[in-house]
Design an enzyme around this catalytic site. Sequence first.
Site, short mmCIF file in Angstrom:
data_model
loop_
_atom_site.label_atom_id
_atom_site.label_comp_id
_atom_site.label_asym_id
_atom_site.label_seq_id
_atom_site.Cartn_x
_atom_site.Cartn_y
_atom_site.Cartn_z
N LYS A 244 0.85 -1.20 0.00
CA LYS A 244 0.00 0.00 0.00
C LYS A 244 0.88 1.24 0.00
O LYS A 244 1.67 1.45 0.92
CB LYS A 244 -0.91 0.00 1.23
CG LYS A 244 -1.71 1.30 1.42
CD LYS A 244 -2.64 1.25 2.63
CE LYS A 244 -3.30 2.60 2.91
NZ LYS A 244 -4.15 2.61 4.11
N ASP A 249 -2.34 10.05 4.18
CA ASP A 249 -3.77 9.75 4.31
C ASP A 249 -4.45 10.76 5.21
O ASP A 249 -4.37 10.67 6.43
CB ASP A 249 -3.93 8.32 4.87
CG ASP A 249 -5.38 7.90 4.96
OD1 ASP A 249 -6.25 8.60 4.39
OD2 ASP A 249 -5.65 6.84 5.57
N LYS A 256 -9.78 12.78 8.75
CA LYS A 256 -9.33 12.26 10.04
C LYS A 256 -9.12 13.43 11.01
O LYS A 256 -8.77 14.53 10.58
CB LYS A 256 -7.97 11.57 9.88
CG LYS A 256 -7.99 10.22 9.25
CD LYS A 256 -6.57 9.64 9.22
CE LYS A 256 -6.50 8.35 8.45
NZ LYS A 256 -7.19 7.23 9.09
N ASP A 268 1.65 5.89 5.89
CA ASP A 268 0.67 5.02 5.23
C ASP A 268 1.20 4.37 3.94
O ASP A 268 0.46 3.71 3.23
CB ASP A 268 -0.62 5.82 4.95
CG ASP A 268 -1.87 4.99 5.11
OD1 ASP A 268 -1.78 3.89 5.68
OD2 ASP A 268 -2.95 5.43 4.66
N ASP A 327 -12.05 7.34 3.86
CA ASP A 327 -10.89 6.96 4.66
C ASP A 327 -10.57 5.46 4.52
O ASP A 327 -9.53 5.00 4.99
CB ASP A 327 -11.14 7.32 6.13
CG ASP A 327 -9.85 7.44 6.93
OD1 ASP A 327 -8.77 7.43 6.31
OD2 ASP A 327 -9.93 7.55 8.17
N GLU A 329 -9.45 4.01 1.97
CA GLU A 329 -8.88 4.22 0.63
C GLU A 329 -7.87 3.15 0.25
O GLU A 329 -7.69 2.85 -0.92
CB GLU A 329 -8.21 5.61 0.57
CG GLU A 329 -6.76 5.71 1.09
CD GLU A 329 -6.61 5.40 2.57
OE1 GLU A 329 -7.62 5.45 3.30
OE2 GLU A 329 -5.48 5.10 3.01
N ARG A 331 -7.81 -0.08 0.54
CA ARG A 331 -8.35 -1.25 -0.17
C ARG A 331 -8.72 -0.91 -1.61
O ARG A 331 -8.71 -1.78 -2.47
CB ARG A 331 -9.55 -1.80 0.62
CG ARG A 331 -10.70 -0.83 0.75
CD ARG A 331 -11.68 -1.23 1.84
NE ARG A 331 -11.15 -0.94 3.17
CZ ARG A 331 -11.79 -1.23 4.30
NH1 ARG A 331 -12.96 -1.84 4.28
NH2 ARG A 331 -11.26 -0.93 5.48
N1 BES Z 1 -4.30 4.28 7.02
C1 BES Z 1 -5.45 3.97 7.77
C2 BES Z 1 -5.22 2.87 8.79
C3 BES Z 1 -4.22 3.14 9.89
C4 BES Z 1 -4.64 3.48 11.17
C5 BES Z 1 -2.86 2.96 9.67
C6 BES Z 1 -3.71 3.68 12.17
C7 BES Z 1 -1.93 3.16 10.68
C8 BES Z 1 -2.37 3.52 11.94
C9 BES Z 1 -6.56 3.50 6.84
O1 BES Z 1 -6.57 4.05 5.57
C10 BES Z 1 -7.85 3.88 7.48
O2 BES Z 1 -8.09 5.05 7.63
N2 BES Z 1 -8.68 2.90 7.82
C11 BES Z 1 -9.95 3.13 8.39
C12 BES Z 1 -10.93 2.21 7.72
C13 BES Z 1 -12.37 2.47 8.10
C14 BES Z 1 -12.82 3.80 7.58
C15 BES Z 1 -13.23 1.37 7.53
C16 BES Z 1 -9.85 2.83 9.88
O3 BES Z 1 -9.17 1.89 10.27
O4 BES Z 1 -10.45 3.56 10.65
ZN ZN Z 2 -4.80 4.73 4.85
MN MN Z 3 -7.60 5.90 5.47
#
Ligand code: BES
Ligand code: ZN
Ligand code: MN
Length: 475
Positions: A244, A249, A256, A268, A327, A329, A331
């Site tokens: 990824k 992000d 966020k 990220d 968020d 993104e 996937r």
């Molecule tokens: N990059 C984040 C996940 C992340 C969180 C990485 C903490 C490192 C530390 C990812 O893109 C994300 O924002 N995921 C969301 C998904 C949700 C919206 C379904 C999450 O985990 O909240």
């Molecule tokens: Zn992310």
């Molecule tokens: Mn995200």
Amino acid sequence: MANILLKSKVTNSTNVLVITENFKNEFNLPDKVNDYIVNELSQKDKKTLTYNYIGKYISIFIVEKGKEISVLNEQLRRHGSIVADSVNLNKGKDLYIYNQTKQQSLSLFAAEGMVLSNYQFIKHKPTAEKNKNTLQSIIIANSNIKQSQVDELNIVCSATILARDLVNEPVNYLNATDLSNAFKAMGKLSGFKVDVLNRKKIKELKMGGLLAVNAGSVDEPTFSVMEYKPNKPKNKKPYILIGKGVVYDTGGLSLKPTLASMDLMKCDMAGAAAVGCAMYAIAKAKLNIHVIALVPATDNRPGFNAFAPGDIITMMDGSTVEMLNSDAEGRMILADALHYAKRFNPELVIDIATLTGAAMAAIGTFGMVGMGNISNNQKNKLHQSGINVYERIAEFPFWDEYDELMKSDIADQKNIGGALGGSITAGKFLAKFTNFPYYHIDIAGPAFLSSKDSYRGKGGTGYGVRFFFDFFKNL
Ligand code: BES
Ligand code: ZN
Ligand code: MN
């Protein structure tokens, strides 16, 4: 990077780590010092002892019998970290390892911990020059370790450090194009091929997921295709790694919060760094394996044309996704890379990503979350590598029931599941884009640390590089 060297017949040295079951003075210590150490060790039930006298720092590590080997190796990495930090505090340049046990390889694990603990990211802080680590050479003394083992360790450590540098670099120094350029440079240095697809090509290929995430950005997306193919590789079908590469992000329109969330999101692209730097190590060490690495890269921003929660996106494979949260993104871009991987008829595809907060919530920072559709034999090998390098995999279920949670009324899938099982539903979403043996690794927890954890340091850890190298080395 501090360099690891081999030397034989060393009798005099400055800073010393002794790995032993039964301490012997083989470094011209004055009798008084030797007596003191022997006495201390015999009196107390001590497992480590540190002794400091003018111009010399001595650390003694007592190897306990009957310890699980992977645990003992990790103890030595961690002890190596403590010793290296102390030597730096004393402004030492050299550090000698004497191993008085039959398990000569223990020296390598200590050296690994030392080199990785010696890492600093201070290129943007000119005033830190005076606090620069002084340790330069780690000398494995009087051992029967082979030069080839030391060469390999130096390669893997330098690749891990390279990955840390990429992860620690903020987005104003490393956008998607910069990341691809870094891969090109690494390919030249080590001998793998790098082909970078630009926006035009990405559009031609109809990578709808990558384009959707990039829509709110002023920077171009990139899609890097790296390939290492030796003359007569062991494998007929290639192994594929996918990382990824979200260089930043913000969450997009589903923005966020800053504190302890968006402010960490330069990390990220840690999955991308892991696969690119694993390629570097694999090529540099000339492993006899055909490996391809794919990195979809972009930042995720809420700019003018940013996709809106509720948008329906047509992916590269032609399926549709109701994008309910911008968020989620990672996937979206990984899905297109997985579809792209089909053309190679792969033996196995592994993706690695800082994908979900849910993975971190579940196991913290002490390992990575894994799941997928692969044979038990493949799974065992992956888990074994995780144990070997101590980047362990916590295996999550991948039951069919989770698929239901990703269904949408108006598209083939949604890009978010419900409140539960968040890292698994993300993996399930991705599996829809595969027709090959597939394993998904979530490193949201361990990729980036907000405080130092021994040799893993603070900030980017380089997680995944040592893991992939070990996996391919042992195939
Ligand atoms: N990059 C984040 C996940 C992340 C969180 C990485 C903490 C490192 C530390 C990812 O893109 C994300 O924002 N995921 C969301 C998904 C949700 C919206 C379904 C999450 O985990 O909240
Ligand atoms: Zn992310
Ligand atoms: Mn995200």
